[in-house]
Design a protein around this motif. Structure first.
Motif, PDB file in Angstrom:
ATOM      1  N   UNK A 192       0.830  -1.203   0.000  1.00  0.00           N
ATOM      2  CA  UNK A 192       0.000   0.000   0.000  1.00  0.00           C
ATOM      3  C   UNK A 192       0.870   1.260   0.000  1.00  0.00           C
ATOM      4  N   UNK A 193       0.293   2.387  -0.376  1.00  0.00           N
ATOM      5  CA  UNK A 193       1.064   3.630  -0.446  1.00  0.00           C
ATOM      6  C   UNK A 193       1.760   3.907   0.883  1.00  0.00           C
ATOM      7  N   UNK A 194       2.986   4.369   0.805  1.00  0.00           N
ATOM      8  CA  UNK A 194       3.720   4.728   2.011  1.00  0.00           C
ATOM      9  C   UNK A 194       4.567   3.610   2.575  1.00  0.00           C
ATOM     10  N   UNK A 195       4.291   2.399   2.134  1.00  0.00           N
ATOM     11  CA  UNK A 195       5.093   1.268   2.608  1.00  0.00           C
ATOM     12  C   UNK A 195       6.117   0.933   1.533  1.00  0.00           C
ATOM     13  N   UNK A 196       7.380   0.852   1.916  1.00  0.00           N
ATOM     14  CA  UNK A 196       8.402   0.640   0.900  1.00  0.00           C
ATOM     15  C   UNK A 196       9.625  -0.049   1.481  1.00  0.00           C
ATOM     16  N   UNK A 197      10.251  -0.898   0.696  1.00  0.00           N
ATOM     17  CA  UNK A 197      11.527  -1.502   1.075  1.00  0.00           C
ATOM     18  C   UNK A 197      12.599  -0.423   1.234  1.00  0.00           C
ATOM     19  N   UNK A 198      13.508  -0.652   2.169  1.00  0.00           N
ATOM     20  CA  UNK A 198      14.612   0.297   2.332  1.00  0.00           C
ATOM     21  C   UNK A 198      15.968  -0.389   2.219  1.00  0.00           C
ATOM     22  N   UNK A 199      16.025  -1.684   2.455  1.00  0.00           N
ATOM     23  CA  UNK A 199      17.316  -2.361   2.400  1.00  0.00           C
ATOM     24  C   UNK A 199      17.102  -3.843   2.146  1.00  0.00           C
ATOM     25  N   UNK A 200      18.154  -4.503   1.668  1.00  0.00           N
ATOM     26  CA  UNK A 200      18.051  -5.922   1.362  1.00  0.00           C
ATOM     27  C   UNK A 200      19.340  -6.638   1.762  1.00  0.00           C
ATOM     28  N   UNK A 201      19.184  -7.853   2.237  1.00  0.00           N
ATOM     29  CA  UNK A 201      20.319  -8.722   2.513  1.00  0.00           C
ATOM     30  C   UNK A 201      20.089 -10.007   1.740  1.00  0.00           C
ATOM     31  N   UNK A 202      21.136 -10.552   1.151  1.00  0.00           N
ATOM     32  CA  UNK A 202      20.961 -11.760   0.349  1.00  0.00           C
ATOM     33  C   UNK A 202      22.048 -12.770   0.638  1.00  0.00           C
ATOM     34  N   UNK A 203      21.627 -14.024   0.702  1.00  0.00           N
ATOM     35  CA  UNK A 203      22.556 -15.137   0.859  1.00  0.00           C
ATOM     36  C   UNK A 203      22.261 -16.136  -0.251  1.00  0.00           C
ATOM     37  N   UNK A 204      23.307 -16.742  -0.773  1.00  0.00           N
ATOM     38  CA  UNK A 204      23.072 -17.713  -1.830  1.00  0.00           C
ATOM     39  C   UNK A 204      24.126 -18.791  -1.808  1.00  0.00           C
ATOM     40  N   UNK A 205      23.896 -19.808  -2.589  1.00  0.00           N
ATOM     41  CA  UNK A 205      24.874 -20.878  -2.681  1.00  0.00           C
ATOM     42  C   UNK A 205      24.905 -21.415  -4.097  1.00  0.00           C
ATOM     43  N   UNK A 206      26.092 -21.724  -4.532  1.00  0.00           N
ATOM     44  CA  UNK A 206      26.304 -22.353  -5.836  1.00  0.00           C
ATOM     45  C   UNK A 206      26.950 -23.689  -5.541  1.00  0.00           C
ATOM     46  N   UNK A 207      26.136 -24.638  -5.169  1.00  0.00           N
ATOM     47  CA  UNK A 207      26.703 -25.884  -4.678  1.00  0.00           C
ATOM     48  C   UNK A 207      27.025 -26.879  -5.778  1.00  0.00           C
ATOM     49  N   UNK A 208      26.543 -26.597  -6.991  1.00  0.00           N
ATOM     50  CA  UNK A 208      26.875 -27.571  -8.026  1.00  0.00           C
ATOM     51  C   UNK A 208      27.935 -27.014  -8.969  1.00  0.00           C
ATOM     52  N   UNK A 209      28.517 -25.876  -8.618  1.00  0.00           N
ATOM     53  CA  UNK A 209      29.663 -25.379  -9.361  1.00  0.00           C
ATOM     54  C   UNK A 209      29.353 -24.758 -10.701  1.00  0.00           C
ATOM     55  N   UNK A 210      28.207 -24.098 -10.777  1.00  0.00           N
ATOM     56  CA  UNK A 210      27.833 -23.490 -12.051  1.00  0.00           C
ATOM     57  C   UNK A 210      28.426 -22.100 -12.211  1.00  0.00           C
ATOM     58  N   UNK A 211      29.016 -21.577 -11.167  1.00  0.00           N
ATOM     59  CA  UNK A 211      29.558 -20.233 -11.244  1.00  0.00           C
ATOM     60  C   UNK A 211      28.554 -19.163 -10.875  1.00  0.00           C
ATOM     61  N   UNK A 212      27.348 -19.569 -10.485  1.00  0.00           N
ATOM     62  CA  UNK A 212      26.344 -18.589 -10.051  1.00  0.00           C
ATOM     63  C   UNK A 212      25.416 -19.249  -9.034  1.00  0.00           C
ATOM     64  N   UNK A 213      24.831 -18.406  -8.202  1.00  0.00           N
ATOM     65  CA  UNK A 213      23.958 -18.924  -7.155  1.00  0.00           C
ATOM     66  C   UNK A 213      22.790 -19.702  -7.750  1.00  0.00           C
ATOM     67  N   UNK A 214      22.543 -20.898  -7.233  1.00  0.00           N
ATOM     68  CA  UNK A 214      21.428 -21.732  -7.686  1.00  0.00           C
ATOM     69  C   UNK A 214      20.288 -21.729  -6.673  1.00  0.00           C
ATOM     70  N   UNK A 215      20.571 -21.240  -5.486  1.00  0.00           N
ATOM     71  CA  UNK A 215      19.489 -20.963  -4.545  1.00  0.00           C
ATOM     72  C   UNK A 215      19.863 -19.704  -3.790  1.00  0.00           C
ATOM     73  N   UNK A 216      18.875 -18.936  -3.397  1.00  0.00           N
ATOM     74  CA  UNK A 216      19.172 -17.677  -2.719  1.00  0.00           C
ATOM     75  C   UNK A 216      18.012 -17.301  -1.814  1.00  0.00           C
ATOM     76  N   UNK A 217      18.378 -16.585  -0.759  1.00  0.00           N
ATOM     77  CA  UNK A 217      17.398 -16.048   0.184  1.00  0.00           C
ATOM     78  C   UNK A 217      17.577 -14.533   0.226  1.00  0.00           C
ATOM     79  N   UNK A 218      16.502 -13.811   0.037  1.00  0.00           N
ATOM     80  CA  UNK A 218      16.544 -12.351   0.118  1.00  0.00           C
ATOM     81  C   UNK A 218      15.688 -11.900   1.289  1.00  0.00           C
ATOM     82  N   UNK A 219      16.282 -11.089   2.139  1.00  0.00           N
ATOM     83  CA  UNK A 219      15.513 -10.482   3.217  1.00  0.00           C
ATOM     84  C   UNK A 219      15.387  -8.997   2.907  1.00  0.00           C
ATOM     85  N   UNK A 220      14.160  -8.547   2.740  1.00  0.00           N
ATOM     86  CA  UNK A 220      13.919  -7.155   2.373  1.00  0.00           C
ATOM     87  C   UNK A 220      13.301  -6.447   3.574  1.00  0.00           C
ATOM     88  N   UNK A 221      13.970  -5.431   4.058  1.00  0.00           N
ATOM     89  CA  UNK A 221      13.430  -4.678   5.203  1.00  0.00           C
ATOM     90  C   UNK A 221      12.588  -3.519   4.692  1.00  0.00           C
TER      91      UNK A 221
END
Lengths: 359, 359, 359, 359
Positions: A192-221
């Motif tokens: 709703x109007x007036x509510x907005x994200x201000x910051x984000x933290x992200x964690x990810x893992x590339x466990x199969x060696x593709x060179x990029x994150x294959x799973x990720x968690x984003x926390x948006x404050x």
């Protein structure tokens, strides 16, 4: 919400050209052709044969590989850009400079800097710049927006999204850039109007060696203290598409893989009854109460999201008001993803997202 | 894995005393009484009447409010401590100093510092110090441990846990300290040797003004690069108890609320087929392949977790080897929670957990 | 299983004509066109314009409203009949008499008597007569057939099918004739040799006054003593498509609305351990034992059923052997429905189905 | 609904004796003891030691193996009979003749003939005769009754019940007598006044050679033309406890294994819009319309069914009005099962149930 200057006020169909006949272009062509709001004049692609195939034999739509020819056509008032992301800036900018309204396939541009240029140009010229965040126009998400904007869920307490599947590992982008745009654009759409994200933290893992994150968690404050959290994952053998939206009045569950019950609205929750100081110990005593009411699964109409999106484009052009998913919303999603990428590279440090301040 | 000096090698029942007749004590009393491994001699509580109620009228178990009396009894070889967490250090330490084996209700102690004292004392004396992480002894978690230790899932790629519910807001602790111990002790229990958490980041929200986080997300980084992620939540009207454990060979789903299919093991996933350098562009080309095999839901026996836990206590005492959930595991859980609390207070900064190095 | 005389043995594509360009015809046209086994020569419909629309502009397939012209064409070796059921006898019979192999949309004919004429004619002429029971060619049903024929489920103990939905109330037929053909053709398809229905009882209700049953229950008795039971329903707001197949070794659950786990094979059940006579009382004592093994959800390929059906038609024609869903299977389904209708009209009296004896 | 003569009008607790200390007796003892409506005086069992065990050491309840002693006690106004079914007639009849109100464990008696004797005796003497159909007193079934009696579901169109599981094969009774009483008593409980079963057809199979049906299907025809259908099964590895109740206004789904959403009420369905005669062909044209409204899952309180049942017994005694599950309802269930057994033995022939006429 400023009124654009060049809006199309008459009831005449809006002349439109589609740029790009690849994966997404044909969907746009089909929807513009069945819409009474638009008359399609051109399909432009460097591969003319492909464009001809898309149109079939009896089409009155003209084919060209020359963008300038399209932009020079005064019958064309609006374009829809479905070319690769790297070209969005050039194509969309040229169209805006030619005075055309512009719809861009997501992402808005290759970077938020480029996105900002497009937004500035469109606003300077009073043209509609819209980003095709298709998911926002599904019946479920439209209803969620109504519920949050109308206050039926109360204040947003948290949003938890899970979008996981055994997915195609992309060549150029990680799972965050592949899947999170859907959830971030939905978040932008329903807040709703007036509510907005201000910051984000992200964690990810590339466990199969593709060179990029294959799973990720984003926390948006959010600026209200609420949290939005996204789980995106290419490696899960179980397919999940769920979002929980906790409000102070009610909590909503969106399960997109349950066609018979996509939305469930729970009148259950925890309320803070009162807070009092307890004498000597100065201990804060919390009294909470629990609600345990009914659950309602509202009936949703079945309607193609792209059709609603095309109508919103027409509405934006005709009224001269920004589309629900305008350039700025596309820009906010881009800026959030960039901040998330910085966080991902910096051990999940919380990174501010300036862009949302403009919301 | 050192052999304790004071283990009980004979087949005689182990003399045991239960300290604390509150919420958890009666469960211990019941299980010690039905176990052939133990003979219970005492139930000790400051509230003698309560202790008598717990035992009923025909019990041969003696009741006292004097811990010293219990510890002076040579027939008592082992104690089980079910007093409030703040007293764990004193009670358990006194018991260890009296030469008794000690089982402690979770958490091991009020802080990791206190926990470290207990572990040191027990190891110095060659006594068994065990933490009652009950969930670890459910048939489902025991099977998960076997699958991970036995290599049937391959290398751990990620672990995603969701434990959410409309929960009782606790007076003294936040949702993280209330619910995450379950998942962290399970994580500690199932991880194969050599795999260990090294750092944690936590985000939470207290949206209803209780003064403590009512929902929280913990991201635990392992020394292998894998991620474990926990979602704990008191505010969700939907109850979820699910864990996905992604391995390089197979992926497991544990759905604790689906009694007919608690565990599902999927032979589906993404594999890295090869990686090659592409000439001029130096672009890393990733070739992945997809497996799409069967899913197996193994049959699980129905057995009370507490019963298996009590047997493990006996095994540890008799063999002089650490229990599966020994004091060190309780200490690792404590240390992780403390690191998570520091992260929570510091915007989700990644905080190292030294304790796991000892694993 | 007799070998037909006029089978097409060479590797040349089989010349085919589709009769009927209505609801189902276009699906056949599409599948014949993408099959290397067939070359489509004609699309015949009384409404030539409609037929032309179906084919599009560049098709080499000829259009006609004259069936005789099609049947006179020697390049046509096989026809596919997708006209209304009432015309099946005439069209299919004419085709057989012209020496063409015939595929008929379900139902085989308007009555079992008519169906019997077609089967007799086809067998007399050594031509393939096939009924398009599309569901039988889904990966799930093919697998069920393999499991039952291969003995992996053991002897069939019972089959319970539920096919309910908020369905379109049909103008001419009741819910039994609308939905049960799917389940009866599947039953016919998966039953191992020697196992056959012998009688059927049906109950139904027309509670909304449409003049025909809107929900119905069919109980089909097999020659082995096993039961098959079908629940078909147009009035249910909940959509269910489930079949349980209980075997003496294993039990299978087919949940067609669960794409991630369509088939579940349970190694659980009740076995008769032994039976002994108890002295004086002459009471039969039953000792049963319970199996509680794993459940396996086999991976299924995703493949369009119609494509597999078209290949089976080609195989039948080329080898001169009956199709898996040959005319006789279509006839058995018809005969069962007719018996069910008689039962429905006669208070659920058990009615014999002679036709299955020929299986 | 006649008013009994010997009802207990005062606010004093009702003196009660429990006859039978086997499987079910202890549940009754526990609930009578925690009820303020009753004061328990006796527990009577041929095995006195067993009765003493049930009561524990400090009980003021007296133990005896002499029924006459209990019935001679004037403090006893009501008895609860939890002895084997074969003895129900004798025990309950003796109690009624001694002027006691009687609660009987299901089934009411060993046969409907015996049940009829008990009902007649109780009515002649103006005493309460109640059958413990425990399921009827669950919050879910009480709500269903309210919805059907209150008209919120409209007229009953159909009821479909599935109660299947891997069940214990009973020694003396088939699956129908083991499981169907639950569903038939629920049916009796929720049907609105004036709606009643008139006939039943049953099919079953004993595929594992136990000498009795291990799965069965009952079709119950109501006087309104509606159908109720029951599927009971001991052999299913999947546990299902579902009931669909289709009404002309709304349809209800009861899924007893889904604690978070036991009841779902759908405002979806098919309505008959109009019916008109079409000229020459005299063909009845049916115009139906479809509703597609919300679904509501009402919140249910969690309350032990047995506790509510005991309160209903008190209410019946105090007010002198029949209990919701009075002797007649127990008799109707018995009569239906007997008719179903006759049908089962006679190839599923529809058998009339006279007993419901008295409803």
């Amino acid at each position: 919400m400023s009124v654009n200057r060049f809006h199309v006020a008459s009831a005449d169909p809006i002349g439109v050209a589609v740029i790009g006949a690849g994966y997404w272009g044909p969907n746009l062509v089909r929807n513009f052709q069945t819409s009474v709001e638009f008359r399609q004049h051109w399909l432009c692609d460097l591969d003319i044969e492909r464009a001809e195939q898309v149109l079939g034999d009896h089409s009155t739509v003209r084919v060209t590989d020359d963008l300038a020819e399209v932009l020079a056509d005064e019958a064309v008032q609006a374009v829809a850009v479905a070319t690769p992301a790297a070209t969005h800036l050039d194509v969309a900018m040229a169209a805006l400079r030619a005075g055309k309204h512009v719809l861009v396939e997501k992402p808005l541009a290759a970077s938020s800097e480029q996105g900002r240029e497009l937004v500035a140009e469109a606003e300077r010229r009073g043209l509609s710049l819209m980003c095709d965040h298709t998911y926002c126009y599904t019946p479920a998400v439209l209803r969620i927006r109504d519920l949050l904007h109308g206050g039926e869920l109360g204040d947003l307490q948290y949003l938890d999204s899970v979008r996981i599947n055994l997915g195609l590992v992309q060549r150029d982008i990680d799972v965050m850039w592949d899947l999170a745009p859907h959830d971030l654009s939905i978040l932008d759409f329903v807040l709703p109007p007036g509510v907005a994200p201000v910051a984000v933290a992200a964690h990810g893992a590339d466990r199969i060696g593709t060179g990029r994150a294959c799973l990720a968690y984003l926390t948006v404050r959010l600026n209200t203290g609420a949290l939005a959290h996204l789980h995106v994952n290419w490696l899960s053998p179980v397919k999940v598409r769920k979002m929980i939206i906790g409000g102070s009045k009610r909590t909503l569950l969106w399960d997109d893989l349950n066609p018979g019950q996509r939305l469930s609205i729970f009148d259950r929750g925890v309320d803070l009854a009162s807070t009092e100081e307890l004498g000597d110990e100065q201990r804060r005593e919390v009294l909470v109460s629990y609600r345990s009411g009914d659950m309602v699964a509202p009936a949703l109409t079945e309607r193609e999201a792209l059709r609603t999106m095309v109508e919103e484009y027409a509405r934006s052009i005709r009224t001269g008001t920004p589309a629900l998913t305008d350039g700025r919303s596309g820009l906010r999603v881009l800026a959030t993803l960039e901040a998330a990428s910085r966080s991902l590279a910096d051990d999940g440090r919380l990174v501010e997202i300036g862009e949302w301040a403009t919301r």
